[in-house]
Design a protein around this motif. Structure first.
Motif, PDB file in Angstrom:
ATOM      1  N   ASN A 128      55.505  14.812  96.495  1.00 19.02           N
ATOM      2  CA  ASN A 128      56.440  14.460  95.199  1.00 19.02           C
ATOM      3  C   ASN A 128      55.692  13.872  94.227  1.00 19.02           C
ATOM      4  O   ASN A 128      56.243  12.757  93.396  1.00 19.02           O
ATOM      5  N   ALA A 129      54.534  14.299  93.837  1.00 20.82           N
ATOM      6  CA  ALA A 129      53.610  13.746  92.908  1.00 20.82           C
ATOM      7  C   ALA A 129      54.173  13.721  91.348  1.00 20.82           C
ATOM      8  O   ALA A 129      53.950  12.852  90.834  1.00 20.82           O
ATOM      9  N   ILE A 130      54.926  14.867  91.086  1.00 22.41           N
ATOM     10  CA  ILE A 130      55.374  14.897  89.654  1.00 22.41           C
ATOM     11  C   ILE A 130      56.850  14.642  89.777  1.00 22.41           C
ATOM     12  O   ILE A 130      57.523  14.764  88.792  1.00 22.41           O
ATOM     13  N   GLY A 131      57.411  14.084  90.930  1.00 27.70           N
ATOM     14  CA  GLY A 131      58.775  13.711  91.058  1.00 27.70           C
ATOM     15  C   GLY A 131      59.715  15.032  91.343  1.00 27.70           C
ATOM     16  O   GLY A 131      59.361  15.957  91.751  1.00 27.70           O
ATOM     17  N   LYS A 132      61.029  14.774  91.023  1.00 29.13           N
ATOM     18  CA  LYS A 132      61.888  15.854  91.225  1.00 29.13           C
ATOM     19  C   LYS A 132      61.444  16.898  90.248  1.00 29.13           C
ATOM     20  O   LYS A 132      61.544  16.799  89.050  1.00 29.13           O
ATOM     21  N   ILE A 133      61.588  18.185  90.659  1.00 22.38           N
ATOM     22  CA  ILE A 133      61.392  19.494  90.092  1.00 22.38           C
ATOM     23  C   ILE A 133      62.731  19.673  89.225  1.00 22.38           C
ATOM     24  O   ILE A 133      63.661  19.800  89.699  1.00 22.38           O
ATOM     25  N   ARG A 134      62.433  19.872  87.896  1.00 22.05           N
ATOM     26  CA  ARG A 134      63.456  20.034  86.887  1.00 22.05           C
ATOM     27  C   ARG A 134      63.542  21.497  86.621  1.00 22.05           C
ATOM     28  O   ARG A 134      64.477  22.342  86.781  1.00 22.05           O
ATOM     29  N   ASN A 135      62.269  22.102  86.034  1.00 14.49           N
ATOM     30  CA  ASN A 135      62.142  23.579  85.834  1.00 14.49           C
ATOM     31  C   ASN A 135      60.895  23.985  86.378  1.00 14.49           C
ATOM     32  O   ASN A 135      59.876  23.393  86.445  1.00 14.49           O
TER      33      ASN A 135
END
Length: 239
Positions: free
Chosen positions: A4-11
């Motif tokens: 989860n290094a860049i958080g929740k994936i958006r796109n």
């Protein structure tokens, strides 16, 4: 992503166009680039590896909307240019584009999350930028003057660059070795039957979406897909 290094994936967006093929490539064998011999074009051949990675990295989408071109730049009956938009139950979305007529080629995968972004170029380098907190949290406190000065006073983030070099290993040899060891030593498979089925399901959903010219739910009507495919195959046989 697992951490989860860049958080929740958006796109995510992947342009996978380092798959240039001249006409001579298709004319090597009669089965190439045919519905009856190969079952499709770039999607089922070159881009199936990218689709496999998409399903592995992001899971299966809930819906797919696709636009394909068939023999647009080559004398073939199957697809040589693909754009697909994937929508997921958790709100994530992705765009995949690939083609066999781009001589210059591009291979770029961008993954945007709440806390940062990953960019992978040509499969040999990765750039990862990570904010200290989610973008929606730090951005809400910006006033208009801070917004205008954002380029000079960017929010704090950490940046890492990873380089991947070819170690001279043959992936086909490694896969076959793993397969044999799964039989003789009960070793876990790199790619399971379920992985393969998931890959084919996503490819078929992309085809069906284009044939129907509408968004397709996953899972989709397999009998409808076969009906459409059989008609296309019959038309190809008739010349």
């Amino acid at each position: 992503m697992a951490d989860n290094a860049i958080g929740k994936i958006r796109n995510w967006q992947w342009t996978a166009a380092k798959t240039w093929r001249p006409q001579a490539y298709y004319e090597q064998n009669d089965w190439r680039a045919t519905w009856n011999g190969e079952g499709g074009g770039i999607l089922i051949n070159q881009a199936s590896h990218h689709i496999d990675l998409i399903a592995w990295l992001f899971g299966m989408p809930q819906k797919v909307y696709a636009h394909l071109k068939y023999g647009s730049q080559r004398n073939i009956t199957v697809d040589d240019d693909v754009t697909a938009v994937l929508s997921y139950a958790n709100g994530m979305s992705g765009v995949f584009t690939t083609r066999t007529h781009d001589f210059f080629g591009t291979d770029r995968l961008e993954i945007l999350g709440d806390k940062g972004k990953i960019i992978i170029e040509n499969g040999d380098s990765m750039n990862m930028k990570v904010f200290e907190q989610e973008e929606q949290l730090w951005s809400k406190d910006l006033d208009i003057s801070a917004f205008k000065a954002i380029e000079e006073n960017a929010p704090r983030y950490q940046e890492k660059v990873f380089e991947f070099h070819d170690r001279g290993q043959n992936p086909y040899v490694n896969i076959m070795k793993n397969f044999s060891e799964s039989i003789t030593e009960n070793a876990p498979l790199y790619a399971t039957r379920e992985d393969g089925e998931r890959n084919v399901e996503l490819i078929n959903a992309i085809y069906l979406s284009d044939w129907l010219q509408r968004e397709v739910d996953i899972p989709f009507d397999q009998s409808l897909y076969l009906e459409k495919l059989n008609k296309i195959m019959e038309k190809e046989r008739e010349g």
